[in-house]
Scaffold this motif. Structure first.
Motif, PDB file in Angstrom:
ATOM      1  N   MET A 192       0.850  -1.189   0.000  1.00  0.00           N
ATOM      2  CA  MET A 192       0.000   0.000   0.000  1.00  0.00           C
ATOM      3  C   MET A 192       0.883   1.235   0.000  1.00  0.00           C
ATOM      4  O   MET A 192       1.747   1.399   0.854  1.00  0.00           O
ATOM      5  CB  MET A 192      -0.891   0.015   1.245  1.00  0.00           C
ATOM      6  N   THR A 193       0.698   2.097  -0.951  1.00  0.00           N
ATOM      7  CA  THR A 193       1.523   3.281  -1.033  1.00  0.00           C
ATOM      8  C   THR A 193       1.114   4.302  -0.005  1.00  0.00           C
ATOM      9  O   THR A 193      -0.019   4.357   0.449  1.00  0.00           O
ATOM     10  CB  THR A 193       1.401   3.908  -2.440  1.00  0.00           C
ATOM     11  N   PRO A 227      -1.108  -0.805   7.062  1.00  0.00           N
ATOM     12  CA  PRO A 227       0.215  -1.277   6.625  1.00  0.00           C
ATOM     13  C   PRO A 227       0.694  -2.504   7.380  1.00  0.00           C
ATOM     14  O   PRO A 227       1.412  -3.337   6.817  1.00  0.00           O
ATOM     15  CB  PRO A 227       1.129  -0.071   6.883  1.00  0.00           C
ATOM     16  N   ASP A 286      -1.174  -5.382   5.779  1.00  0.00           N
ATOM     17  CA  ASP A 286      -0.614  -5.674   4.467  1.00  0.00           C
ATOM     18  C   ASP A 286       0.692  -6.457   4.589  1.00  0.00           C
ATOM     19  O   ASP A 286       0.934  -7.421   3.853  1.00  0.00           O
ATOM     20  CB  ASP A 286      -0.369  -4.372   3.698  1.00  0.00           C
ATOM     21  N   ASN A 321      -2.854  -7.708  -1.341  1.00  0.00           N
ATOM     22  CA  ASN A 321      -2.600  -7.034  -2.616  1.00  0.00           C
ATOM     23  C   ASN A 321      -2.842  -5.534  -2.537  1.00  0.00           C
ATOM     24  O   ASN A 321      -2.800  -4.839  -3.557  1.00  0.00           O
ATOM     25  CB  ASN A 321      -3.432  -7.663  -3.741  1.00  0.00           C
ATOM     26  N   GLY A 322      -3.105  -5.020  -1.336  1.00  0.00           N
ATOM     27  CA  GLY A 322      -3.265  -3.578  -1.147  1.00  0.00           C
ATOM     28  C   GLY A 322      -4.630  -3.029  -1.485  1.00  0.00           C
ATOM     29  O   GLY A 322      -4.837  -1.816  -1.448  1.00  0.00           O
ATOM     30  N   ASN A 327      -8.584  -2.666  -0.472  1.00  0.00           N
ATOM     31  CA  ASN A 327      -9.370  -2.753   0.759  1.00  0.00           C
ATOM     32  C   ASN A 327     -10.821  -2.344   0.546  1.00  0.00           C
ATOM     33  O   ASN A 327     -11.127  -1.499  -0.301  1.00  0.00           O
ATOM     34  CB  ASN A 327      -8.787  -1.831   1.832  1.00  0.00           C
TER      35      ASN A 327
END
Length: 340
Positions: A1-2, A139, A142, A148-149, A151
């Motif tokens: 997740m960025t 995070p 994750d 896979n980020g 949600n």
């Protein structure tokens, strides 16, 4: 997740394949993992913002051979700390066991609206749940679960308000939202009274949450006013009408969990009857309010040209209906998470 920063994992041994030492730069961390069964684990997650450790129940995907999305599922007013929880009152964990998503149920935050409170409260302590659910927990989840980020988030009652504001607090974090028996409006007279009554049930001072009614924090946390920020999400909202429905009988309450007694009925039949009366009288009144709120939100979204799915039925503010609504909303949540 960025956008969250790197999460590191220690060399601690794993439980059920989950590392026990994931740590975020802010100091939030996973301090323990317990295997519940072949599909479920319980994490212990320390929140740096609240300086406290909370349980997080997880149902793993049926197929863990590749990264999967996460559905965050929030409890109601008592934060799932008692028996009024998805885990105790529904079969949703079992329902999710053959699905290819991680089900994450945080435990804690009673009567807090899962909000970031502006002050510590003498009765309810420090509440920074918006920070926890948007900055701290994702995070760690994750990193620990290898997601896979992608949600989604869903919740009942008071959390049916919160799940509509979480995507506004962290745009892009959630792709789909389901709100069951919630009240999106918080800053008008009805919404303010509703919030005050819930926080007051826990002995909390609502001004420690968002300040005096009418202050900027009340407006900021009003999903009705800020509905434009929901554009682009897969939205599902539902409510009963407050009238007695199929679960508002003794037999109906037993049917809810496949013929067994619900855990809040107790051992005494009289207690079960008293609980049922309360469900019909109090739960009926509450659900009538959430029905009004949900229909208001439907008009608001329609006026903005924001697509959403709405579902209305008979029934009170109680678990049998929420169990049904979760299952009915699953195709929408699944689609939002890219599973269908």
């Amino acid at each position: 997740m960025t956008g969250f920063g790197a999460v590191s994992a220690s060399a601690d041994p794993s439980v059920a394949g989950i590392p026990t030492g994931a740590v975020s730069p802010d100091g939030s961390r996973i301090t323990g993992v317990e295997k519940i069964d072949d599909h479920s684990i319980r994490l212990q997650v320390h929140s740096a913002a609240m300086d406290k450790t909370f349980p997080v129940d997880v149902v793993r995907p049926a197929d863990t051979s590749r990264p999967r999305p996460v559905l965050y599922l929030l409890n109601g007013a008592d934060g799932g700390e008692g028996l009024a929880s998805w885990q105790a009152q529904t079969d949703i964990p079992k329902f999710m066991a053959d699905k290819n998503a991680n089900l994450v149920i945080p435990v804690g935050g009673p009567f807090s609206y899962y909000a970031d409170w502006i002050k510590d409260d003498p009765a309810l302590g420090r509440n920074k749940w918006k920070t926890y659910l948007t900055e701290e927990l994702p995070p760690l989840i994750d990193a620990a679960l290898g997601t896979n980020g992608v949600n989604a988030i869903a919740g009942i009652s008071t959390a049916g308000t919160t799940v509509l504001t979480m995507p506004m607090a962290k745009p892009g974090l959630y792709k789909a939202v389901a709100a069951y028996s919630g009240c999106a409006q918080t800053s008008d007279k009805l919404g303010t009274a509703f919030v005050k009554s819930v926080v007051g049930m826990g002995g909390g001072d609502v001004e420690n949450m968002w300040g005096p009614p009418g202050s900027p924090e009340w407006l900021e946390n009003d999903a009705y006013i800020n509905a434009e920020k929901l554009r682009g999400l897969d939205l599902y909202l539902s409510s009963g009408d407050g009238s007695p429905g199929k679960y508002d009988t003794v037999d109906g309450r037993a049917e809810q969990l496949g013929g067994g007694r619900t855990q809040i009925d107790g051992d005494d039949n009289q207690l079960g009857v008293e609980t049922l009366i309360n469900q019909i009288a109090v739960g009926g009144a509450i659900e009538a309010v959430t029905n009004f709120c949900t229909r208001n939100m439907q008009q608001r979204l329609d006026s903005l040209g924001i697509p959403a799915t709405f579902r209305y039925a008979s029934g009170t503010h109680s678990w049998g209906y929420w169990q049904d609504e979760f299952k009915h909303s699953w195709p929408f949540l699944s689609r939002g998470m890219g599973l269908s």
